[in-house]
Design an enzyme around this catalytic site. Sequence first.
Site, PDB file in Angstrom:
ATOM      1  N   SER A  61       0.843  -1.200   0.000  1.00  0.00           N
ATOM      2  CA  SER A  61       0.000   0.000   0.000  1.00  0.00           C
ATOM      3  C   SER A  61       0.877   1.249   0.000  1.00  0.00           C
ATOM      4  O   SER A  61       0.581   2.246  -0.677  1.00  0.00           O
ATOM      5  CB  SER A  61      -0.876   0.037   1.250  1.00  0.00           C
ATOM      6  OG  SER A  61      -1.468  -1.210   1.463  1.00  0.00           O
TER       7      SER A  61
ATOM      8  N   ASP B 119       2.660  -8.544   8.857  1.00  0.00           N
ATOM      9  CA  ASP B 119       4.017  -8.961   8.468  1.00  0.00           C
ATOM     10  C   ASP B 119       5.152  -8.204   9.183  1.00  0.00           C
ATOM     11  O   ASP B 119       6.289  -8.651   9.170  1.00  0.00           O
ATOM     12  CB  ASP B 119       4.207  -8.788   6.952  1.00  0.00           C
ATOM     13  CG  ASP B 119       3.190  -9.584   6.145  1.00  0.00           C
ATOM     14  OD1 ASP B 119       2.604 -10.524   6.707  1.00  0.00           O
ATOM     15  OD2 ASP B 119       2.979  -9.255   4.963  1.00  0.00           O
TER      16      ASP B 119
ATOM     17  N   HIS C  90      -4.957 -17.904   7.338  1.00  0.00           N
ATOM     18  CA  HIS C  90      -5.613 -16.607   7.567  1.00  0.00           C
ATOM     19  C   HIS C  90      -6.181 -16.417   8.963  1.00  0.00           C
ATOM     20  O   HIS C  90      -6.607 -15.305   9.297  1.00  0.00           O
ATOM     21  CB  HIS C  90      -6.702 -16.387   6.513  1.00  0.00           C
ATOM     22  CG  HIS C  90      -6.127 -16.091   5.160  1.00  0.00           C
ATOM     23  ND1 HIS C  90      -5.602 -17.075   4.366  1.00  0.00           N
ATOM     24  CD2 HIS C  90      -5.965 -14.921   4.492  1.00  0.00           C
ATOM     25  CE1 HIS C  90      -5.153 -16.523   3.238  1.00  0.00           C
ATOM     26  NE2 HIS C  90      -5.360 -15.228   3.291  1.00  0.00           N
TER      27      HIS C  90
HETATM   28  O1  F6P Z   1       0.458  -9.136   3.989  1.00  0.00           O
HETATM   29  C1  F6P Z   1      -0.367  -9.868   4.840  1.00  0.00           C
HETATM   30  C2  F6P Z   1      -0.498 -11.302   4.356  1.00  0.00           C
HETATM   31  O2  F6P Z   1      -1.350 -11.995   5.249  1.00  0.00           O
HETATM   32  C3  F6P Z   1       0.815 -12.050   4.184  1.00  0.00           C
HETATM   33  O3  F6P Z   1       1.323 -12.533   5.403  1.00  0.00           O
HETATM   34  C4  F6P Z   1       0.425 -13.112   3.205  1.00  0.00           C
HETATM   35  O4  F6P Z   1       1.531 -13.508   2.432  1.00  0.00           O
HETATM   36  C5  F6P Z   1      -0.594 -12.429   2.327  1.00  0.00           C
HETATM   37  O5  F6P Z   1      -1.078 -11.329   3.065  1.00  0.00           O
HETATM   38  C6  F6P Z   1      -1.751 -13.286   1.904  1.00  0.00           C
HETATM   39  O6  F6P Z   1      -2.524 -12.528   1.043  1.00  0.00           O
HETATM   40  P1  F6P Z   1      -3.986 -12.940   0.531  1.00  0.00           P
HETATM   41  O7  F6P Z   1      -4.899 -12.937   1.725  1.00  0.00           O
HETATM   42  O8  F6P Z   1      -4.326 -11.903  -0.478  1.00  0.00           O
HETATM   43  O9  F6P Z   1      -3.828 -14.312  -0.030  1.00  0.00           O
END
Ligand code: F6P
Length: 321
Positions: free
Chosen positions: A107, A130, A252
């Site tokens: 971002s 992160d 997630h």
């Molecule tokens: O940047 C946050 C994050 O959760 C990372 O740790 C991970 O690599 C990515 O986003 C996963 O992204 P998405 O939810 O778009 O698959």
Amino acid sequence: MAIKRIAVLTTGGDAPGMNAAIRAVVRFAWHNKLEVIGVFRGWHGLINEDLKPMSHRSVSGIINQGGTILKTARCPEFETKGGQEKAFQTLKKHAIDAMVVIGGDGSFRAVHGFYKKYKVPCIGIPASIDNDINGIDMTIGADTAVNTALSAIDNIRDTATSMERIFVIEVMGRDSGFIALSVALAGGCEDVLIPGKILDFENICRDIVEGNKKGKISWIIVVAEGVASADEIAKKIAERTGLDTRAVTLGHVQRGGRPTALSRELALRLGEAAVECLLKGESDKAVGIRAGKIVCLDLEFAITKKKLEADSFYKLIKILT
Ligand code: F6P
């Protein structure tokens, strides 16, 4: 030009504490007689004019909620000339003088590029599980994600010791390794694999076999996403050691949940700091906390690769295990 109306948006992956940051931006802006427009789904909302005026009451009862009431999205269209132009036209049409962008390094990269082109005053508030923003101690949400992952690892340890198994647990963090190192240390884990560190698989297996001969019955090995999948590593360990091995990918689950006190406090202080920076005429900056103090950094610097103190963490993990 005096700023009268600001936009606030959340972009990229959500992080616990984003809502607390929105609350602080909206209320502190109103306290300073600025109008606030909420933008839905990050850049997407700016491109498609998905906006809503926000008042003191729009942010009631959200301080303890994970996610973001403004929604968020990944938006490849904002990387295009056409997408950026549409976003700029939305800002012009709605007389928006400045933006507060709450998100992670992707971002920040996007808003920095937009600023270079259109010179719309903007301040970034670092929010990402992160913890990969350079020059600051911690991003909003990182502490919550570490605690969520840690609680899962504590649970897994119960079954690992009871059933005398090896567990390989994959945590998130893109290419940063922050969550992996933190939970490996705080969770008393036996090993951790992070991006940038050479994966000495033979050594890991040798340690396990030797430990097992001396009566050690269970292991928890944390693997950061980006190194290899937990399944892959678990399979190899089982083949090489002959011991019962399981893989868990936390995924997630680490992005949600009630923000911890630390994530909220950070969010509230940085929400205030971001609006203050705009009022002082700052732009193309990110706010953050370094060694306990609020700092205002160039976005250019904030998006350079953050150096993690991985060696000292790793050494301690191995000594204490
Ligand atoms: O940047 C946050 C994050 O959760 C990372 O740790 C991970 O690599 C990515 O986003 C996963 O992204 P998405 O939810 O778009 O698959």
